[in-house]
Scaffold this motif. Structure first.
Motif, short mmCIF file in Angstrom:
data_model
loop_
_atom_site.label_atom_id
_atom_site.label_comp_id
_atom_site.label_asym_id
_atom_site.label_seq_id
_atom_site.Cartn_x
_atom_site.Cartn_y
_atom_site.Cartn_z
N TRP A 31 93.56 -22.42 -18.99
CA TRP A 31 91.93 -22.82 -18.63
C TRP A 31 91.09 -22.74 -20.21
O TRP A 31 91.42 -21.91 -21.43
N GLU A 32 90.75 -23.69 -20.67
CA GLU A 32 89.64 -23.69 -21.61
C GLU A 32 87.73 -23.74 -21.37
O GLU A 32 87.79 -24.78 -20.19
N LYS A 33 87.39 -22.83 -22.15
CA LYS A 33 86.23 -22.98 -21.54
C LYS A 33 84.70 -24.45 -21.59
O LYS A 33 85.66 -24.13 -23.26
N ARG A 34 84.07 -24.54 -21.61
CA ARG A 34 83.21 -25.37 -22.41
C ARG A 34 81.75 -25.37 -21.33
O ARG A 34 81.71 -25.04 -20.96
N THR A 35 80.40 -25.33 -22.47
CA THR A 35 79.34 -24.79 -22.05
C THR A 35 78.68 -25.83 -20.82
O THR A 35 79.12 -26.39 -20.95
N ALA A 36 78.02 -26.25 -20.55
CA ALA A 36 77.45 -26.74 -19.98
C ALA A 36 76.48 -27.53 -20.66
O ALA A 36 76.92 -28.89 -20.45
N GLU A 37 75.94 -27.35 -21.57
CA GLU A 37 75.42 -27.74 -22.55
C GLU A 37 76.90 -29.35 -23.27
O GLU A 37 76.60 -30.65 -23.38
N GLN A 38 77.81 -28.73 -23.46
CA GLN A 38 78.76 -29.85 -23.45
C GLN A 38 79.34 -30.68 -22.71
O GLN A 38 79.80 -31.76 -22.63
N LEU A 55 82.55 -24.85 -17.93
CA LEU A 55 83.35 -25.71 -16.51
C LEU A 55 84.63 -24.96 -17.55
O LEU A 55 84.47 -24.69 -19.03
N TRP A 56 85.20 -25.12 -16.95
CA TRP A 56 86.56 -24.87 -17.22
C TRP A 56 87.53 -25.66 -17.04
O TRP A 56 88.10 -26.50 -15.87
N LEU A 96 92.66 -31.63 -21.17
CA LEU A 96 92.01 -33.42 -20.33
C LEU A 96 90.65 -33.71 -21.14
O LEU A 96 90.16 -34.69 -20.16
N TRP A 97 89.99 -32.59 -21.49
CA TRP A 97 89.13 -33.02 -21.88
C TRP A 97 88.86 -33.92 -22.59
O TRP A 97 87.66 -34.85 -22.69
N ASP A 98 89.88 -34.80 -23.47
CA ASP A 98 90.16 -35.70 -23.66
C ASP A 98 90.62 -36.39 -23.07
O ASP A 98 90.32 -37.65 -23.94
N HIS A 99 90.28 -36.97 -21.92
CA HIS A 99 90.70 -38.35 -21.08
C HIS A 99 89.67 -38.08 -19.82
O HIS A 99 90.27 -38.27 -18.98
N LEU A 100 88.83 -38.44 -19.90
CA LEU A 100 87.42 -38.62 -18.78
C LEU A 100 87.11 -39.69 -18.69
O LEU A 100 86.80 -40.12 -19.48
N VAL A 101 86.12 -39.98 -16.94
CA VAL A 101 85.18 -40.79 -17.47
C VAL A 101 84.82 -40.10 -16.39
O VAL A 101 84.64 -39.73 -15.86
N GLN A 102 83.06 -41.00 -16.05
CA GLN A 102 82.11 -40.36 -15.53
C GLN A 102 81.28 -41.42 -15.11
O GLN A 102 80.71 -42.62 -16.25
N ALA A 123 79.53 -27.29 -7.08
CA ALA A 123 79.67 -27.44 -8.39
C ALA A 123 80.60 -25.86 -9.07
O ALA A 123 79.93 -25.45 -9.54
N GLU A 124 81.69 -25.60 -8.73
CA GLU A 124 82.67 -24.65 -8.60
C GLU A 124 83.12 -24.97 -10.57
O GLU A 124 82.68 -26.33 -11.41
N ALA A 125 82.59 -24.42 -11.88
CA ALA A 125 83.44 -24.28 -12.76
C ALA A 125 84.70 -24.50 -12.89
O ALA A 125 85.57 -25.07 -13.86
N ASN A 126 85.53 -23.76 -12.37
CA ASN A 126 87.09 -23.87 -11.79
C ASN A 126 87.80 -25.64 -11.25
O ASN A 126 87.83 -25.74 -10.30
N TRP A 127 87.01 -26.36 -11.69
CA TRP A 127 86.78 -28.11 -10.76
C TRP A 127 87.96 -28.90 -10.41
O TRP A 127 88.18 -29.84 -10.05
#
Length: 525
Positions: free
Chosen positions: A124-131, A143-144, A167-173, A203-207
């Motif tokens: 798991w790697e933490k990302r802040t809400a701002e990130q 988020l984790w 995983l953070w490098d391979h997102l879409v939204q 809205a779980e951190a562990n999504w």
């Protein structure tokens, strides 16, 4: 191999059933600070003691060392947390330990050992809400996210992370057009929707909640299981770490994007029904084959119902996966390999296909391990007697809280056992019942031919086995030297029925094709 309880109550914990059809093997498991290796009679062959409960997974290495994860306190307080790794030798000495556990990351759930001696770990790697919001998150929380680290063990409790995928490098939204990763989700099935939520979750951190990892050495691919996405993903391990951050590069030209996904089309706004829900232990059935099928323990097959599922991915000849005209991954038809009205574990759990094609299943929620053959017959069964808080239970009692993440079987000829004393001593449980259970021993090439008896004297029957895998001729003589019968046995053993013969002394002679002979005296009372 069989279990015969002679005139005593039936067991409530430990070994429940061991038939002659069971695969000759040893079983490894842990749900507290102790890790156990037991034989098919439920007797402890080896035991390792740690200061930590497992961070879920543990494996035997080819040299007999035990590599296990360790559950440690940290920033990620949730089921499945690990944080540490420990390496013990066969004798139980701690050789190495290492932590991935700080304010921003923590190892968790599963890992797998690579052919080069490194291992792949879920982190798991933490990302802040701002990130997260800069990436297009619609949540107002930290988020984790998930990562895979390839770890090389170094001396003096050191390690090197030689490769990683994030995983953070391979997102879409499709939530925020002004943020990164914006696009039509269904146009990017090779990426993961940052704002997907499993049905019924908030809205779980562990999504994402990855819970399994496996490796295919021929394809150089990694399989991942996401409980909350109810999906299986495949990524490319042949990339460099830099290529793994991108969408190009590596053997398959897609960088760290998903090579394949299967199980729940809703995660990428696709069409079709969900195949899995909350599954665990995704893996390749035959990782030596280029077209290997995949298998999972599907925890929520239906209401209070689990199932083992197998499917054939749509491989192309070069190891890629087929897509349709719209760029979506071609679906497969998953087959139910096992289900039963009583079979249900809503969490944890594992499945393993054995060399004889039997399935070995750990129903994690109730610590229930069992092996089934091709006819779906249970040929071996064991109930973990260990409560993580109180240790092993007393035979005859009811064990509680014996949840077990996974259990693994190892064949008698596994390299880890070469040259070792594999004699079982005592069961894990306290105050065990007497039994006539017999488990074969591994064959050691330099040992002389040996004939082993489950018990002696006998009353009616006896289980005999050889220390050789090849078949040998067994002859039985009475006290006068008369040949009574001839049979053939090997390391799998055979039951001999003496009920029609009178009490007395008998001679058993074993001879193999090379002329080696072993003789045992047998007494019937």
């Amino acid at each position: 191999m069989f279990l015969l309880l002679i005139g005593y109550a039936q067991p409530t914990v430990g070994l429940l059933h061991n038939s002659e059809k069971a695969f000759p093997s040893y079983t490894l498991f842990s749900n507290n600070e102790a890790s156990y290796l037991i034989d098919n009679c439920g007797l402890i062959v080896n035991q390792w003691q740690s200061a930590y409960r497992p961070g879920r997974a543990l494996f035997l290495l080819e040299n007999g060392d035990l590599l296990r994860s360790a559950e440690q306190d940290g920033s990620f307080q949730i089921s499945g947390r690990g944080g540490g790794f420990e390496l013990f030798n066969w004798e139980g000495e701690l050789l190495w330990s290492y932590e991935i556990n700080d304010a921003n990351r923590q190892a968790h759930h599963d890992f797998c050992v690579l052919p080069n001696g490194h291992f792949l770990a879920l982190v798991w790697e933490k990302r802040t809400a701002e990130q997260a919001q800069l990436q297009g998150s619609d949540r107002q929380i930290d988020l984790w996210t998930e990562a895979v680290y390839e770890i090389k063990i170094l001396p003096n409790n050191q390690a090197e992370i030689v490769w990683q995928w994030q995983l953070w490098d391979h997102l879409v939204q499709d939530y925020d057009a002004n943020a990164a990763n914006f696009g039509v989700v269904s146009d990017f099935p090779q990426r993961v929707d940052l704002n997907y939520r499993a049905e019924g979750t908030m809205a779980e951190a562990n999504w994402v909640h990855l819970n399994a990892i496996d490796y295919h050495p021929e394809l150089d691919q990694i399989i991942l299981s996401s409980r909350l996405f109810s999906e299986v993903w495949v990524i490319d391990h042949s990339t460099t770490t830099q290529e793994a951050r991108q969408s190009k590069g590596g053997r398959y030209g897609q960088g760290g994007d998903l090579l394949y996904r299967y199980g729940n089309p809703a995660t990428y706004q696709g069409t079709g029904a969900s195949v899995f829900k909350a599954q665990h232990d995704a893996q390749w059935l035959h990782p030596q084959a280029g077209n290997a099928a995949m298998i999972v323990f599907n925890n929520e097959e239906g209401e209070d119902q689990s199932a083992i599922k197998i499917w054939q991915p749509p491989y192309l000849s070069d190891g890629r996966y087929a897509k349709d005209a719209d760029g979506q991954f071609v679906s497969s038809s998953a087959m139910v390999a096992f289900e039963a009205p009583w079979f249900y574990s809503p969490y944890m759990s594992s499945v393993q296909q054995l060399p004889d094609e039997h399935l070995f299943i750990c129903s994690g929620a109730d610590g229930h391990f069992f092996e089934i053959n091709g006819e779906k017959e249970i040929v071996w069964e064991y109930l973990n007697p260990v409560n993580p808080n109180g240790g092993p239970a007393v035979q005859g009692s009811t064990v509680r809280f014996n949840q077990t993440f996974a259990a693994r079987k190892y064949a008698l000829d596994d390299p880890a056992f070469r040259g070792r004393d594999m004699s079982g001593l005592l069961p894990v449980e306290i105050n065990p019942l007497p039994s006539d259970c017999f488990a074969p021993q591994p064959y050691t090439p330099n040992e002389p031919l040996n004939l082993m008896l489950s018990h002696n004297p006998i009353m009616e029957g006896v289980e005999v086995t050889s220390n050789r895998e090849e078949e040998s001729v067994l002859r039985c003589f009475d006290g006068l030297g008369q040949l009574l019968f001839t049979s053939v046995i090997n390391a799998s053993g055979r039951s001999l029925d003496f009920s029609k013969y009178p009490p007395g002394i008998y001679l058993l002679q074993l001879e193999n094709a090379r002329g080696e002979v072993a003789v045992r005296r047998l007494v019937k009372i």
